[in-house]
Design an enzyme around this catalytic site. Sequence first.
Site, PDB file in Angstrom:
ATOM      1  N   ARG A  61       0.821  -1.222   0.000  1.00 29.56           N
ATOM      2  CA  ARG A  61       0.000   0.000   0.000  1.00 29.56           C
ATOM      3  C   ARG A  61       0.850   1.266   0.000  1.00 29.56           C
ATOM      4  O   ARG A  61       0.358   2.341  -0.346  1.00 29.56           O
ATOM      5  CB  ARG A  61      -0.998  -0.029   1.170  1.00 29.56           C
ATOM      6  CG  ARG A  61      -2.108  -1.061   0.937  1.00 29.56           C
ATOM      7  CD  ARG A  61      -3.092  -1.087   2.088  1.00 29.56           C
ATOM      8  NE  ARG A  61      -2.450  -1.428   3.346  1.00 29.56           N
ATOM      9  CZ  ARG A  61      -2.210  -2.672   3.752  1.00 29.56           C
ATOM     10  NH1 ARG A  61      -2.561  -3.695   3.015  1.00 29.56           N
ATOM     11  NH2 ARG A  61      -1.611  -2.905   4.901  1.00 29.56           N
ATOM     12  N   GLU A  98       6.199  -9.409  16.114  1.00 32.22           N
ATOM     13  CA  GLU A  98       5.760  -9.863  17.431  1.00 32.22           C
ATOM     14  C   GLU A  98       6.115 -11.348  17.607  1.00 32.22           C
ATOM     15  O   GLU A  98       6.652 -11.752  18.632  1.00 32.22           O
ATOM     16  CB  GLU A  98       4.245  -9.666  17.539  1.00 32.22           C
ATOM     17  CG  GLU A  98       3.762  -9.624  18.971  1.00 32.22           C
ATOM     18  CD  GLU A  98       2.255  -9.514  19.068  1.00 32.22           C
ATOM     19  OE1 GLU A  98       1.737  -9.733  20.150  1.00 32.22           O
ATOM     20  OE2 GLU A  98       1.601  -9.232  18.031  1.00 32.22           O
TER      21      GLU A  98
HETATM   22  P1  AMP Z   1       4.854  -1.818  11.447  1.00 31.29           P
HETATM   23  O1  AMP Z   1       6.087  -2.422  10.840  1.00 31.29           O
HETATM   24  O2  AMP Z   1       4.444  -2.490  12.717  1.00 31.29           O
HETATM   25  O3  AMP Z   1       4.972  -0.312  11.590  1.00 31.29           O
HETATM   26  O4  AMP Z   1       3.649  -2.122  10.454  1.00 31.29           O
HETATM   27  C1  AMP Z   1       3.445  -1.349   9.345  1.00 31.29           C
HETATM   28  C2  AMP Z   1       3.008  -2.147   8.154  1.00 31.29           C
HETATM   29  O5  AMP Z   1       1.974  -3.063   8.476  1.00 31.29           O
HETATM   30  C3  AMP Z   1       2.444  -1.233   7.086  1.00 31.29           C
HETATM   31  O6  AMP Z   1       2.924  -1.662   5.820  1.00 31.29           O
HETATM   32  C4  AMP Z   1       0.951  -1.348   7.216  1.00 31.29           C
HETATM   33  O7  AMP Z   1       0.340  -1.363   5.957  1.00 31.29           O
HETATM   34  C5  AMP Z   1       0.723  -2.666   7.945  1.00 31.29           C
HETATM   35  N1  AMP Z   1      -0.196  -2.525   9.105  1.00 31.29           N
HETATM   36  C6  AMP Z   1       0.135  -2.699  10.411  1.00 31.29           C
HETATM   37  N2  AMP Z   1      -0.914  -2.543  11.221  1.00 31.29           N
HETATM   38  C7  AMP Z   1      -1.960  -2.238  10.421  1.00 31.29           C
HETATM   39  C8  AMP Z   1      -3.366  -1.925  10.647  1.00 31.29           C
HETATM   40  N3  AMP Z   1      -3.880  -1.897  11.882  1.00 31.29           N
HETATM   41  N4  AMP Z   1      -4.134  -1.640   9.587  1.00 31.29           N
HETATM   42  C9  AMP Z   1      -3.609  -1.660   8.327  1.00 31.29           C
HETATM   43  N5  AMP Z   1      -2.332  -1.949   8.048  1.00 31.29           N
HETATM   44  C10 AMP Z   1      -1.503  -2.237   9.064  1.00 31.29           C
END
Ligand code: AMP
Length: 175
Positions: A61, A98
């Site tokens: 995305r 996680e």
């Molecule tokens: P992080 O590495 O934990 O910051 O996760 C970010 C990535 O996971 C991004 O590419 C987001 O598109 C996806 N992502 C994580 N949590 C969500 C959520 N609650 N809703 C949509 N996409 C998420």
Amino acid sequence: MLEKRIKSTIRDIPNFPKEGIIFKDITPILKDTVLCEDITIELKNRFLEQPIHAVVGIESRGFLFGFKLATLLNVPFVMVRKPGKLPYKKIAQSYDLEYGSATVEMQLDEIKKGANVLIHDDLLATGGTAEAAAKLIHQQEGNIIGFCFLIELGFLKGREKLNNYSPKIVSLVNY
Ligand code: AMP
């Protein structure tokens, strides 16, 4: 106000992709062309202080607005992808999840030494994915001038992880 328009368009999907997660679905935004334009212009306007030489977007995305932003800035767009998708010579970076770990990749020769790079993804959660992208850019001696997201899940404190790479972290809506 842009923040209100984005928030009222995002669709919350509870318990996707697993129990306890509220997935922030941006697909309704993609149907609103005026909102898409306004988001892209706002992202550009938040980074006027320094020249930007490339926008890096994170699969998948992060490609949507990342590419649009790069074309608006008239600079190259660079993809960070999941393993096994990129055909050319590439470098990889793993990061902790996680449970377990994940890896992202970027093709070589896309970031020039000393180039000012802006990293984009749709959403900032724990910051692990964006941090891995930042490490790929540092491996190529690029200069990270900032991060931008449509959505930030502030309670997950991803911003703290990214501050080490650039203090300039822009998100258009926060939860
Ligand atoms: P992080 O590495 O934990 O910051 O996760 C970010 C990535 O996971 C991004 O590419 C987001 O598109 C996806 N992502 C994580 N949590 C969500 C959520 N609650 N809703 C949509 N996409 C998420």
